[in-house]
Design an enzyme around this catalytic site. Sequence first.
Site, PDB file in Angstrom:
ATOM      1  N   HIS A 279      -9.888   1.447   0.479  1.00  0.00           N
ATOM      2  CA  HIS A 279      -9.651   2.230   1.693  1.00  0.00           C
ATOM      3  C   HIS A 279     -10.945   2.273   2.501  1.00  0.00           C
ATOM      4  O   HIS A 279     -11.967   2.777   2.014  1.00  0.00           O
ATOM      5  CB  HIS A 279      -9.280   3.667   1.336  1.00  0.00           C
ATOM      6  CG  HIS A 279      -7.863   3.875   0.947  1.00  0.00           C
ATOM      7  ND1 HIS A 279      -7.353   3.440  -0.247  1.00  0.00           N
ATOM      8  CD2 HIS A 279      -6.825   4.482   1.614  1.00  0.00           C
ATOM      9  CE1 HIS A 279      -6.062   3.788  -0.307  1.00  0.00           C
ATOM     10  NE2 HIS A 279      -5.718   4.400   0.806  1.00  0.00           N
TER      11      HIS A 279
ATOM     12  N   HIS B 156       1.004   5.054  -2.218  1.00  0.00           N
ATOM     13  CA  HIS B 156       0.441   5.941  -3.247  1.00  0.00           C
ATOM     14  C   HIS B 156       1.559   6.651  -3.987  1.00  0.00           C
ATOM     15  O   HIS B 156       2.412   7.296  -3.355  1.00  0.00           O
ATOM     16  CB  HIS B 156      -0.447   7.013  -2.612  1.00  0.00           C
ATOM     17  CG  HIS B 156      -1.662   6.481  -1.932  1.00  0.00           C
ATOM     18  ND1 HIS B 156      -2.905   6.498  -2.512  1.00  0.00           N
ATOM     19  CD2 HIS B 156      -1.835   5.892  -0.727  1.00  0.00           C
ATOM     20  CE1 HIS B 156      -3.788   5.969  -1.685  1.00  0.00           C
ATOM     21  NE2 HIS B 156      -3.172   5.580  -0.582  1.00  0.00           N
TER      22      HIS B 156
ATOM     23  N   HIS C  68       0.847  -1.209   0.000  1.00  0.00           N
ATOM     24  CA  HIS C  68       0.000   0.000   0.000  1.00  0.00           C
ATOM     25  C   HIS C  68       0.876   1.250   0.000  1.00  0.00           C
ATOM     26  O   HIS C  68       1.345   1.699   1.048  1.00  0.00           O
ATOM     27  CB  HIS C  68      -0.914  -0.034   1.240  1.00  0.00           C
ATOM     28  CG  HIS C  68      -1.945   1.055   1.268  1.00  0.00           C
ATOM     29  ND1 HIS C  68      -3.236   0.837   1.701  1.00  0.00           N
ATOM     30  CD2 HIS C  68      -1.891   2.359   0.929  1.00  0.00           C
ATOM     31  CE1 HIS C  68      -3.921   1.975   1.632  1.00  0.00           C
ATOM     32  NE2 HIS C  68      -3.121   2.912   1.168  1.00  0.00           N
TER      33      HIS C  68
ATOM     34  N   GLY D 109      -9.386   8.451  -1.171  1.00  0.00           N
ATOM     35  CA  GLY D 109      -9.858   9.823  -1.024  1.00  0.00           C
ATOM     36  C   GLY D 109     -10.588   9.982   0.298  1.00  0.00           C
ATOM     37  O   GLY D 109     -10.382   9.204   1.233  1.00  0.00           O
TER      38      GLY D 109
ATOM     39  N   GLU E  21     -10.846   3.940   8.057  1.00  0.00           N
ATOM     40  CA  GLU E  21      -9.795   4.914   8.356  1.00  0.00           C
ATOM     41  C   GLU E  21     -10.472   6.256   8.680  1.00  0.00           C
ATOM     42  O   GLU E  21     -10.433   6.704   9.816  1.00  0.00           O
ATOM     43  CB  GLU E  21      -8.849   5.075   7.149  1.00  0.00           C
ATOM     44  CG  GLU E  21      -7.754   6.113   7.355  1.00  0.00           C
ATOM     45  CD  GLU E  21      -7.094   6.559   6.040  1.00  0.00           C
ATOM     46  OE1 GLU E  21      -7.754   6.536   4.976  1.00  0.00           O
ATOM     47  OE2 GLU E  21      -5.911   6.956   6.092  1.00  0.00           O
TER      48      GLU E  21
ATOM     49  N   ASP F 185       1.724   3.647   3.002  1.00  0.00           N
ATOM     50  CA  ASP F 185       0.709   4.599   2.536  1.00  0.00           C
ATOM     51  C   ASP F 185       1.357   5.715   1.705  1.00  0.00           C
ATOM     52  O   ASP F 185       1.313   5.665   0.488  1.00  0.00           O
ATOM     53  CB  ASP F 185      -0.098   5.158   3.718  1.00  0.00           C
ATOM     54  CG  ASP F 185      -1.489   5.638   3.331  1.00  0.00           C
ATOM     55  OD1 ASP F 185      -1.985   5.252   2.262  1.00  0.00           O
ATOM     56  OD2 ASP F 185      -2.086   6.404   4.115  1.00  0.00           O
ATOM     57  N   ASP F 186       1.912   6.714   2.373  1.00  0.00           N
ATOM     58  CA  ASP F 186       2.458   7.893   1.670  1.00  0.00           C
ATOM     59  C   ASP F 186       3.822   8.252   2.263  1.00  0.00           C
ATOM     60  O   ASP F 186       3.920   9.147   3.105  1.00  0.00           O
ATOM     61  CB  ASP F 186       1.482   9.068   1.846  1.00  0.00           C
ATOM     62  CG  ASP F 186       0.121   8.773   1.253  1.00  0.00           C
ATOM     63  OD1 ASP F 186       0.013   8.741   0.012  1.00  0.00           O
ATOM     64  OD2 ASP F 186      -0.827   8.547   2.023  1.00  0.00           O
TER      65      ASP F 186
HETATM   66  N1  ADE Z   1      -4.730   8.871  -0.559  1.00  0.00           N
HETATM   67  C1  ADE Z   1      -3.472   8.946  -0.109  1.00  0.00           C
HETATM   68  N2  ADE Z   1      -3.390   8.558   1.183  1.00  0.00           N
HETATM   69  C2  ADE Z   1      -4.645   8.224   1.557  1.00  0.00           C
HETATM   70  C3  ADE Z   1      -5.215   7.750   2.748  1.00  0.00           C
HETATM   71  N3  ADE Z   1      -4.475   7.538   3.851  1.00  0.00           N
HETATM   72  N4  ADE Z   1      -6.544   7.546   2.783  1.00  0.00           N
HETATM   73  C4  ADE Z   1      -7.304   7.776   1.690  1.00  0.00           C
HETATM   74  N5  ADE Z   1      -6.821   8.205   0.531  1.00  0.00           N
HETATM   75  C5  ADE Z   1      -5.492   8.427   0.458  1.00  0.00           C
HETATM   76 ZN    ZN Z   2      -3.763   4.862   1.246  1.00  0.00          ZN
END
Ligand code: ADE
Ligand code: ZN
Length: 312
Positions: A189, A8, A6, A162, A192, A270-271
């Site tokens: 997703h 992005h 996971h 999103g 969360e 994630d990011d």
């Molecule tokens: N896009 C990037 N990170 C995200 C996240 N944690 N939750 C939903 N969309 C995302």
């Molecule tokens: Zn994500």
Amino acid sequence: MLFDLHRHLEGTLRVATTRELAARDGHPLASAHDLDDLLVARGPLGGLVPFLAKVDAAPAAFSRPGDWQRAARECVADAAAEGLDYLEIRFSPWFIRQETGLAPEAVIDAVADGVRAASAETGVRTALIGILLRDLGPERGLEQVATLLSRRADFHAVDLAGNEGGVPAADFAPAFARARDAGLRVTVHAGEGAGPESVWAAVRHLGAERIGHGVRSVEDPALLDHLAARGITLEVALTSNLHTSVAPSYAAHPIRRLLAAGVPVALATDDPRASATTLPAEYEAARTRVGLTDAELTRIAETARAAAFAWP
Ligand code: ADE
Ligand code: ZN
């Protein structure tokens, strides 16, 4: 073996590359007072939406298809530097169009090219996941899937991402049915930015085989039983969960309760740029800050491998 299921693409765009491209184009990001602060979370932000604002601020500077090829190469190069064996990269071609005006098909082609080349160079195995953006509304769902299917061979799976607080997952059922009919695997997703009902909807209405985050499943014992019984893996990103304030601290993160309930859990980033993290750093936080044992971490790593969409 290190598997990140996971990550992005938009959340990997380097600050330095964003600055360089913005300067090239005279984009306002080039004169941002503190670009790091715009693009990187340094602590809890109080919610998913302010975190997404940091993830989503960078793509506007990537204004040419070649920039997305470079973004993809840098993403895979960074993964190689972390020591990853396998990486699933997800991105939203429609979000990128919204930010840059680029045709989503051209973005997909550029990303697929860059990932292919960098994967061959580095030896990191990769797979692409196409994201449908909740924020664009369910009426755009089928169009977003059609774009992904116009490049069907480039993708292994589809995701919904999103602002989870915005649109219910069930409204995207027709889009996900179309994706499943075309043979795409499904991760969503959920759990969360919203509660267990969102995870139930992802599983029941979208056919989710994995869940992005899913940590709020701990609020519903019946859901935990269901995830465990069906072997639905949660892609848990500890540091991201702190930044979105879904978890109050590493020590109080629900991952222990998920594991105790027998739910399959994989650690993910994630990011990485927006959270200033790496996959090894997430494992280290799980060990030293959450207090998971080596046996638990081995089980998590094995779960990630078993849940990978494109590992042989
Ligand atoms: N896009 C990037 N990170 C995200 C996240 N944690 N939750 C939903 N969309 C995302
Ligand atoms: Zn994500």
